[in-house]
Motif scaffolding. Structure first.
Motif, PDB file in Angstrom:
ATOM      1  N   ARG A 346      53.929   5.609  -9.228  1.00 51.33           N
ATOM      2  CA  ARG A 346      54.250   6.248 -10.511  1.00 51.33           C
ATOM      3  C   ARG A 346      54.442   5.216 -11.612  1.00 51.33           C
ATOM      4  O   ARG A 346      53.903   5.362 -12.727  1.00 51.33           O
ATOM      5  N   GLU A 347      55.184   4.168 -11.312  1.00 49.79           N
ATOM      6  CA  GLU A 347      55.429   3.144 -12.319  1.00 49.79           C
ATOM      7  C   GLU A 347      54.147   2.428 -12.707  1.00 49.79           C
ATOM      8  O   GLU A 347      53.937   2.110 -13.888  1.00 49.79           O
ATOM      9  N   MET A 348      53.279   2.166 -11.739  1.00 51.50           N
ATOM     10  CA  MET A 348      52.005   1.529 -12.063  1.00 51.50           C
ATOM     11  C   MET A 348      51.190   2.403 -13.018  1.00 51.50           C
ATOM     12  O   MET A 348      50.627   1.902 -14.009  1.00 51.50           O
ATOM     13  N   VAL A 349      51.138   3.696 -12.764  1.00 52.89           N
ATOM     14  CA  VAL A 349      50.378   4.584 -13.647  1.00 52.89           C
ATOM     15  C   VAL A 349      51.018   4.635 -15.027  1.00 52.89           C
ATOM     16  O   VAL A 349      50.314   4.653 -16.052  1.00 52.89           O
ATOM     17  N   ASN A 350      52.335   4.649 -15.104  1.00 51.83           N
ATOM     18  CA  ASN A 350      52.991   4.616 -16.410  1.00 51.83           C
ATOM     19  C   ASN A 350      52.619   3.362 -17.190  1.00 51.83           C
ATOM     20  O   ASN A 350      52.371   3.411 -18.405  1.00 51.83           O
ATOM     21  N   ILE A 351      52.555   2.224 -16.519  1.00 52.04           N
ATOM     22  CA  ILE A 351      52.176   0.982 -17.197  1.00 52.04           C
ATOM     23  C   ILE A 351      50.718   1.043 -17.627  1.00 52.04           C
ATOM     24  O   ILE A 351      50.351   0.566 -18.712  1.00 52.04           O
ATOM     25  N   ILE A 352      49.880   1.634 -16.796  1.00 49.77           N
ATOM     26  CA  ILE A 352      48.471   1.834 -17.178  1.00 49.77           C
ATOM     27  C   ILE A 352      48.378   2.677 -18.448  1.00 49.77           C
ATOM     28  O   ILE A 352      47.628   2.352 -19.384  1.00 49.77           O
ATOM     29  N   LEU A 353      49.138   3.767 -18.503  1.00 47.99           N
ATOM     30  CA  LEU A 353      49.107   4.637 -19.680  1.00 47.99           C
ATOM     31  C   LEU A 353      49.635   3.914 -20.917  1.00 47.99           C
ATOM     32  O   LEU A 353      49.116   4.109 -22.032  1.00 47.99           O
ATOM     33  N   ALA A 354      50.640   3.070 -20.736  1.00 44.88           N
ATOM     34  CA  ALA A 354      51.138   2.283 -21.869  1.00 44.88           C
ATOM     35  C   ALA A 354      50.069   1.329 -22.378  1.00 44.88           C
ATOM     36  O   ALA A 354      49.925   1.127 -23.592  1.00 44.88           O
ATOM     37  N   ALA A 355      49.309   0.735 -21.451  1.00 41.91           N
ATOM     38  CA  ALA A 355      48.208  -0.144 -21.863  1.00 41.91           C
ATOM     39  C   ALA A 355      47.163   0.634 -22.651  1.00 41.91           C
ATOM     40  O   ALA A 355      46.629   0.133 -23.650  1.00 41.91           O
ATOM     41  N   CYS A 356      46.858   1.852 -22.209  1.00 43.81           N
ATOM     42  CA  CYS A 356      45.905   2.684 -22.947  1.00 43.81           C
ATOM     43  C   CYS A 356      46.401   2.982 -24.357  1.00 43.81           C
ATOM     44  O   CYS A 356      45.608   3.086 -25.300  1.00 43.81           O
ATOM     45  N   ASP A 357      47.705   3.130 -24.513  1.00 39.97           N
ATOM     46  CA  ASP A 357      48.292   3.401 -25.824  1.00 39.97           C
ATOM     47  C   ASP A 357      48.467   2.145 -26.670  1.00 39.97           C
ATOM     48  O   ASP A 357      49.012   2.217 -27.779  1.00 39.97           O
ATOM     49  N   GLY A 358      48.032   1.001 -26.143  1.00 39.74           N
ATOM     50  CA  GLY A 358      48.096  -0.227 -26.923  1.00 39.74           C
ATOM     51  C   GLY A 358      49.466  -0.872 -26.979  1.00 39.74           C
ATOM     52  O   GLY A 358      49.736  -1.681 -27.883  1.00 39.74           O
ATOM     53  N   ARG A 359      50.336  -0.543 -26.042  1.00 36.77           N
ATOM     54  CA  ARG A 359      51.669  -1.134 -26.052  1.00 36.77           C
ATOM     55  C   ARG A 359      51.599  -2.634 -25.763  1.00 36.77           C
ATOM     56  O   ARG A 359      50.738  -3.099 -25.029  1.00 36.77           O
ATOM     57  N   GLU A 360      52.537  -3.363 -26.331  1.00 36.95           N
ATOM     58  CA  GLU A 360      52.579  -4.813 -26.207  1.00 36.95           C
ATOM     59  C   GLU A 360      53.831  -5.244 -25.456  1.00 36.95           C
ATOM     60  O   GLU A 360      54.732  -4.453 -25.190  1.00 36.95           O
ATOM     61  N   GLY A 361      53.874  -6.546 -25.133  1.00 45.27           N
ATOM     62  CA  GLY A 361      55.075  -7.118 -24.564  1.00 45.27           C
ATOM     63  C   GLY A 361      55.116  -7.071 -23.059  1.00 45.27           C
ATOM     64  O   GLY A 361      54.091  -7.226 -22.381  1.00 45.27           O
ATOM     65  N   ASN A 362      56.301  -6.841 -22.519  1.00 43.83           N
ATOM     66  CA  ASN A 362      56.539  -6.875 -21.090  1.00 43.83           C
ATOM     67  C   ASN A 362      56.135  -5.542 -20.462  1.00 43.83           C
ATOM     68  O   ASN A 362      56.751  -4.509 -20.738  1.00 43.83           O
ATOM     69  N   PRO A 363      55.124  -5.525 -19.592  1.00 46.61           N
ATOM     70  CA  PRO A 363      54.725  -4.252 -18.990  1.00 46.61           C
ATOM     71  C   PRO A 363      55.819  -3.610 -18.152  1.00 46.61           C
ATOM     72  O   PRO A 363      55.830  -2.385 -17.978  1.00 46.61           O
ATOM     73  N   GLY A 364      56.760  -4.412 -17.658  1.00 50.72           N
ATOM     74  CA  GLY A 364      57.851  -3.854 -16.880  1.00 50.72           C
ATOM     75  C   GLY A 364      58.743  -2.911 -17.657  1.00 50.72           C
ATOM     76  O   GLY A 364      59.486  -2.124 -17.064  1.00 50.72           O
ATOM     77  N   GLU A 365      58.658  -2.950 -18.994  1.00 48.70           N
ATOM     78  CA  GLU A 365      59.458  -2.048 -19.817  1.00 48.70           C
ATOM     79  C   GLU A 365      58.897  -0.631 -19.851  1.00 48.70           C
ATOM     80  O   GLU A 365      59.544   0.276 -20.388  1.00 48.70           O
ATOM     81  N   PHE A 366      57.691  -0.434 -19.279  1.00 51.98           N
ATOM     82  CA  PHE A 366      57.027   0.867 -19.400  1.00 51.98           C
ATOM     83  C   PHE A 366      56.932   1.599 -18.055  1.00 51.98           C
ATOM     84  O   PHE A 366      56.076   2.465 -17.876  1.00 51.98           O
ATOM     85  N   ARG A 367      57.832   1.297 -17.140  1.00 57.00           N
ATOM     86  CA  ARG A 367      57.799   1.932 -15.829  1.00 57.00           C
ATOM     87  C   ARG A 367      58.021   3.445 -15.904  1.00 57.00           C
ATOM     88  O   ARG A 367      57.573   4.186 -15.024  1.00 57.00           O
ATOM     89  N   ASP A 368      58.709   3.903 -16.932  1.00 58.05           N
ATOM     90  CA  ASP A 368      58.990   5.334 -17.102  1.00 58.05           C
ATOM     91  C   ASP A 368      58.325   5.874 -18.371  1.00 58.05           C
ATOM     92  O   ASP A 368      58.849   6.785 -19.014  1.00 58.05           O
TER      93      ASP A 368
END
Length: 393
Positions: A346-368
């Motif tokens: 689940r956390e991996m997919v959340n980080i993938i979705l954050a990448a699709c949205d162009g989020r920056e910084g630490n990917p660990g912040e997007f686990r949820d």
């Protein structure tokens, strides 16, 4: 397996692999490595006979030992956020047992993983779409309603899940064997599956497809047989529209010892097994697979798989081989210019979705980021046999 079958297997993915090696850029010097370990977790497994099940007392013993030993053996090895390597426990729907799941839930709530859905079906005879849908919904609602597992998207109170297909035959990709349901991907979508993590298959398995080392949306109609044969890679700046996403693990060629000074070419399909445990040498191959969201090459997604309850692989998943790998992985990360993130499916997919949205910084912040473990409103999941809307972003 005959020579012709092996050549057919290689012929499906080797041309694309060679093109990737020529055209895919190497990752940047500094990379974030997001690891997820998809554990095909079957307490009843009998390695010598796939159709048999271990006595119940043995299943209880295996599970209790795992839950006791895992934190002791691996608690010391932490990622950049201080989190341990967790397993995503893909538990077989057809083997549901309330006390066993309840014990595994305790283990997960202590911080050692999350439970998702695994399904073996159509082994003796092709399954039907109706029965497949019923099994998935029934197990989904038991996990969510009785055990508080799975996740939720936004304000929806319907549970979402990640999926691994038993015997690798996703969406009838093994020509009728171990599935039989051409429309399985559509059923997964309608019952709340946000990502499939089945691929790559075992070596020389007939269900292996040509598309490899990718994270993508299915490009063929989900009602077709094996619609994941074609896909649109996920990209930064474009949120996906078609679920479940296909999240593949690395499929690479690499040299291994053939005895003495001889070296032979082997297939690395991201499986952590007794004969082929995780090593830093394999890590190098997994990084070279460069599985990422287009436009975000410094976030590498390494999805591995194992069979945690298979005694043949105990040393690789619960023993000193895995301890050695995690020690070398964590202690040498800074020197290798890596930032480690141990994630659930689940956390991996959340980080993938954050990448699709162009989020920056630490990917660990997007686990949820989108999929959260807490049900909106905080009440029990409704147990209902109905299809649910697929999230569109």
């Amino acid at each position: 397996m005959g020579r012709g079958q092996k050549l057919s297997y290689l012929g499906r993915w080797l041309p694309g692999y060679l093109w990737q090696r020529l055209s895919r850029r190497r990752p940047p010097s500094k990379t974030h490595l997001i690891f997820a370990l998809a554990d095909h977790f079957e307490p009843a497994i009998m390695p010598e006979d796939g159709s048999a099940r271990a006595p119940y007392s043995e299943q209880e013993r295996r599970l209790e030992r795992w839950c006791h030993e895992y934190p002791i053996r691996f608690g010391a090895y932490r990622d950049a956020e201080g989190r341990p390597l967790v397993h995503s426990y893909f538990y077989p729907a057809e083997q549901y047992d309330q006390p066993l799941i309840a014990r595994l839930v305790e283990h997960c709530r202590a911080g050692w993983g999350e439970i998702e859905i695994h399904l073996h079906h159509g082994v003796d005879a092709p399954d039907s779409a109706e029965n497949t849908r019923h099994q998935l919904i029934e197990f989904r609602d038991r996990l969510a309603g009785h055990h508080g597992c799975l996740s939720y998207w936004g304000e929806s109170t319907e549970p979402r899940y990640a999926f691994v297909h038993g015997n690798f035959a996703l969406a009838n990709s093994n020509h009728g064997h171990a599935c039989g349901v051409d429309s399985e991907m559509q059923i997964l979508a309608e019952t709340g599956c946000y990502a499939d993590m089945t691929l790559p298959t075992g070596a020389f398995h007939p269900a292996q497809i040509a598309k490899i080392n990718s994270i993508y949306e299915c490009a063929l109609p989900l009602t077709e047989q094996a619609p994941h044969r074609k896909g649109r890679d996920l990209s930064r700046g474009r949120f996906p529209n078609v679920f479940p996403l296909i999240v593949q693990g690395p499929l690479m060629l690499g040299f291994r010892s053939g005895g003495g000074t001889r070296r032979i070419v082997g297939i690395d399909n991201a499986a952590v097994t007794g004969p082929n445990p995780a090593t830093l040498q394999r890590l190098g191959r997994w990084k070279r697979a460069a599985i990422s969201v287009n436009g975000r090459p410094d976030w590498l997604f390494i999805k591995l798989h194992c069979h945690g309850m298979d005694s043949r692989h105990e040393e690789a998943v619960l023993g000193s081989a895995m301890q050695k790998f995690l020690r070398e992985l964590t202690e040498g990360a800074e020197q290798r210019n890596e930032v480690l993130h141990f994630a659930s499916a689940r956390e991996m997919v959340n980080i993938i979705l954050a990448a699709c949205d162009g989020r920056e910084g630490n990917p660990g912040e997007f686990r949820d980021y989108q999929l959260k473990r807490v049900r909106p409103g905080g009440s029990e999941s409704r147990q209902t046999e109905q299809s649910i809307a697929v999230p569109k972003g």
